[in-house]
Structure formats: structure tokens, C-alpha cells
Motif scaffolding. Structure first.
Motif, PDB file in Angstrom:
ATOM      1  N   VAL A  47      44.451  57.227  40.777  1.00 54.85           N
ATOM      2  CA  VAL A  47      45.365  56.079  40.737  1.00 54.85           C
ATOM      3  C   VAL A  47      44.732  54.846  41.395  1.00 54.85           C
ATOM      4  O   VAL A  47      44.972  53.722  40.946  1.00 54.85           O
ATOM      5  CB  VAL A  47      46.732  56.433  41.372  1.00 54.85           C
ATOM      6  N   LEU A  48      43.905  55.030  42.402  1.00 54.12           N
ATOM      7  CA  LEU A  48      43.268  53.884  43.047  1.00 54.12           C
ATOM      8  C   LEU A  48      42.232  53.244  42.132  1.00 54.12           C
ATOM      9  O   LEU A  48      42.109  52.015  42.081  1.00 54.12           O
ATOM     10  CB  LEU A  48      42.641  54.301  44.378  1.00 54.12           C
ATOM     11  N   TYR A  49      41.490  54.068  41.392  1.00 55.75           N
ATOM     12  CA  TYR A  49      40.557  53.523  40.398  1.00 55.75           C
ATOM     13  C   TYR A  49      41.316  52.748  39.324  1.00 55.75           C
ATOM     14  O   TYR A  49      40.908  51.683  38.895  1.00 55.75           O
ATOM     15  CB  TYR A  49      39.746  54.634  39.728  1.00 55.75           C
ATOM     16  N   ALA A  50      42.442  53.320  38.885  1.00 56.87           N
ATOM     17  CA  ALA A  50      43.233  52.682  37.834  1.00 56.87           C
ATOM     18  C   ALA A  50      43.794  51.343  38.295  1.00 56.87           C
ATOM     19  O   ALA A  50      43.750  50.352  37.551  1.00 56.87           O
ATOM     20  CB  ALA A  50      44.361  53.609  37.393  1.00 56.87           C
ATOM     21  N   LEU A  51      44.325  51.298  39.515  1.00 53.88           N
ATOM     22  CA  LEU A  51      44.856  50.039  40.040  1.00 53.88           C
ATOM     23  C   LEU A  51      43.764  48.974  40.138  1.00 53.88           C
ATOM     24  O   LEU A  51      43.978  47.818  39.765  1.00 53.88           O
ATOM     25  CB  LEU A  51      45.491  50.260  41.410  1.00 53.88           C
ATOM     26  N   ALA A  52      42.596  49.366  40.633  1.00 47.47           N
ATOM     27  CA  ALA A  52      41.493  48.417  40.738  1.00 47.47           C
ATOM     28  C   ALA A  52      41.036  47.954  39.360  1.00 47.47           C
ATOM     29  O   ALA A  52      40.743  46.767  39.162  1.00 47.47           O
ATOM     30  CB  ALA A  52      40.333  49.035  41.512  1.00 47.47           C
ATOM     31  N   ALA A  53      40.993  48.853  38.392  1.00 44.38           N
ATOM     32  CA  ALA A  53      40.559  48.491  37.040  1.00 44.38           C
ATOM     33  C   ALA A  53      41.534  47.521  36.376  1.00 44.38           C
ATOM     34  O   ALA A  53      41.113  46.554  35.732  1.00 44.38           O
ATOM     35  CB  ALA A  53      40.401  49.744  36.190  1.00 44.38           C
ATOM     36  N   VAL A  72      30.033  42.629  33.558  1.00 45.12           N
ATOM     37  CA  VAL A  72      30.698  43.938  33.484  1.00 45.12           C
ATOM     38  C   VAL A  72      30.189  44.853  34.593  1.00 45.12           C
ATOM     39  O   VAL A  72      30.964  45.573  35.232  1.00 45.12           O
ATOM     40  CB  VAL A  72      30.496  44.569  32.087  1.00 45.12           C
ATOM     41  N   GLY A  73      28.886  44.830  34.852  1.00 45.52           N
ATOM     42  CA  GLY A  73      28.329  45.633  35.943  1.00 45.52           C
ATOM     43  C   GLY A  73      28.868  45.211  37.294  1.00 45.52           C
ATOM     44  O   GLY A  73      29.182  46.050  38.142  1.00 45.52           O
ATOM     45  N   THR A  74      28.976  43.899  37.495  1.00 50.70           N
ATOM     46  CA  THR A  74      29.530  43.383  38.752  1.00 50.70           C
ATOM     47  C   THR A  74      30.986  43.797  38.906  1.00 50.70           C
ATOM     48  O   THR A  74      31.404  44.205  39.986  1.00 50.70           O
ATOM     49  CB  THR A  74      29.404  41.849  38.807  1.00 50.70           C
ATOM     50  N   PHE A  75      31.757  43.707  37.822  1.00 55.22           N
ATOM     51  CA  PHE A  75      33.150  44.138  37.871  1.00 55.22           C
ATOM     52  C   PHE A  75      33.257  45.632  38.164  1.00 55.22           C
ATOM     53  O   PHE A  75      34.117  46.062  38.922  1.00 55.22           O
ATOM     54  CB  PHE A  75      33.871  43.833  36.561  1.00 55.22           C
ATOM     55  N   ALA A  76      32.387  46.425  37.563  1.00 55.07           N
ATOM     56  CA  ALA A  76      32.447  47.869  37.776  1.00 55.07           C
ATOM     57  C   ALA A  76      32.140  48.228  39.227  1.00 55.07           C
ATOM     58  O   ALA A  76      32.826  49.052  39.829  1.00 55.07           O
ATOM     59  CB  ALA A  76      31.478  48.586  36.844  1.00 55.07           C
ATOM     60  N   LEU A  77      31.127  47.595  39.797  1.00 57.16           N
ATOM     61  CA  LEU A  77      30.739  47.916  41.174  1.00 57.16           C
ATOM     62  C   LEU A  77      31.663  47.275  42.194  1.00 57.16           C
ATOM     63  O   LEU A  77      32.259  47.962  43.025  1.00 57.16           O
ATOM     64  CB  LEU A  77      29.296  47.477  41.438  1.00 57.16           C
ATOM     65  N   PHE A  78      31.788  45.952  42.125  1.00 55.00           N
ATOM     66  CA  PHE A  78      32.540  45.226  43.153  1.00 55.00           C
ATOM     67  C   PHE A  78      34.033  45.145  42.862  1.00 55.00           C
ATOM     68  O   PHE A  78      34.816  44.823  43.750  1.00 55.00           O
ATOM     69  CB  PHE A  78      31.983  43.814  43.325  1.00 55.00           C
ATOM     70  N   GLY A  79      34.435  45.409  41.631  1.00 58.47           N
ATOM     71  CA  GLY A  79      35.842  45.299  41.285  1.00 58.47           C
ATOM     72  C   GLY A  79      36.572  46.609  41.182  1.00 58.47           C
ATOM     73  O   GLY A  79      37.783  46.658  41.353  1.00 58.47           O
ATOM     74  N   ILE A  80      35.857  47.679  40.890  1.00 60.69           N
ATOM     75  CA  ILE A  80      36.523  48.978  40.738  1.00 60.69           C
ATOM     76  C   ILE A  80      36.059  49.962  41.807  1.00 60.69           C
ATOM     77  O   ILE A  80      36.867  50.509  42.554  1.00 60.69           O
ATOM     78  CB  ILE A  80      36.282  49.557  39.326  1.00 60.69           C
ATOM     79  N   LEU A  81      34.762  50.175  41.892  1.00 54.39           N
ATOM     80  CA  LEU A  81      34.232  51.203  42.790  1.00 54.39           C
ATOM     81  C   LEU A  81      34.484  50.882  44.266  1.00 54.39           C
ATOM     82  O   LEU A  81      35.070  51.684  44.995  1.00 54.39           O
ATOM     83  CB  LEU A  81      32.738  51.392  42.529  1.00 54.39           C
ATOM     84  N   LEU A  82      34.050  49.719  44.726  1.00 50.78           N
ATOM     85  CA  LEU A  82      34.220  49.384  46.146  1.00 50.78           C
ATOM     86  C   LEU A  82      35.678  49.246  46.568  1.00 50.78           C
ATOM     87  O   LEU A  82      36.060  49.758  47.627  1.00 50.78           O
ATOM     88  CB  LEU A  82      33.428  48.134  46.495  1.00 50.78           C
TER      89      LEU A  82
END
Length: 126
Positions: A47-53, A72-82
């Protein structure tokens, strides 16, 4: 603003990691309770990944970012993962390593961290 959010997320993750290591050390040296596998900050609920995504998607649409491979890479790392790691770190810190005992308010704070980090990541790309 996005850089400040990034620094706060990393700080939260480092604090949670130190807490986890301290619990491991206490268990090893003094025979305290064994740390749980879920105590690791990288074991993040979906759920935390989903909210960040979702927050990243909203941030990307509202700031009119050109979706290049770099963005897209920046969004994946800094927007979803972190943000997801930081949100899970909030739960680890507030429950002192007992993720099964998360209260609603603690979960709300974690969700806010995930959403805020995802939204702030749009500032890194634009």
C-alpha cells in the motif's frame, strides 16, 4: 522543496536503520528480544508503494513533466522507492520494530510521508 523532502526521507531511513541495528546489538550482547524480519526498512507494505506511485502520477500530471527515460527513472527512485522506504521507516520507528502493532495514527503518518514524498519528487524532475 523536493531536495528538502529527499533529505528528510533519507534522515528518517537512517534513524530507523540505526534503531534496527541497535535492537540487533542488544539482542546479541544482552539477550534481549530477537529482532523481527519485518523490522528491516526494505520490507515495505504494498500500500505504501501504491500511495507513492499515485502521488507521483498526480505530481507528473500537474507539473506537466516531459516523460523521458531519465524522468521516469527519477520518479521511480525518488518518487516511489525512497518515499515508500521512508514511510515504512516511520512505522518501524514509531512501533520500535513491532510492525504488527501499528496504530491508525502511525499508519496515517506513514501514508502522508509516502504521498508527500511522491508529490515532492515532481520538483526534482521539473
Amino acid at each position: 522543496m523536493a531536495v528538502i523532502a529527499l533529505v528528510v526521507e533519507v534522515t528518517i531511513m537512517v534513524l530507523a536503520r540505526f534503531g534496527t541495528e541497535r535492537r540487533h546489538w542488544i539482542h546479541h550482547k544482552r539477550g534481549g528480544p530477537a529482532p523481527l524480519k519485518k523490522d528491516d526498512i526494505t520490507h515495505v507494505p504494498v500500500v505504501l508503494y501504491a500511495l507513492a506511485a499515485v502521488a507521483v502520477a498526480v505530481g507528473a500530471v500537474t507539473t506537466h513533466v516531459e516523460l523521458t527515460l531519465s524522468a521516469v527513472g527519477t520518479f521511480a527512485l525518488f518518487g516511489i522507492l525512497l518515499p515508500a522506504f521512508a514511510a515504512n521507516s516511520v512505522m518501524v520507528l514509531t512501533t520500535r520494530g513491532r510492525p504488527g502493532s501499528v496504530a491508525r495514527w502511525q499508519q496515517g503518518i506513514a501514508w502522508a510521508v509516502a504521498v508527500g514524498g511522491g508529490m515532492a519528487s515532481a520538483g526534482l524532475v521539473s
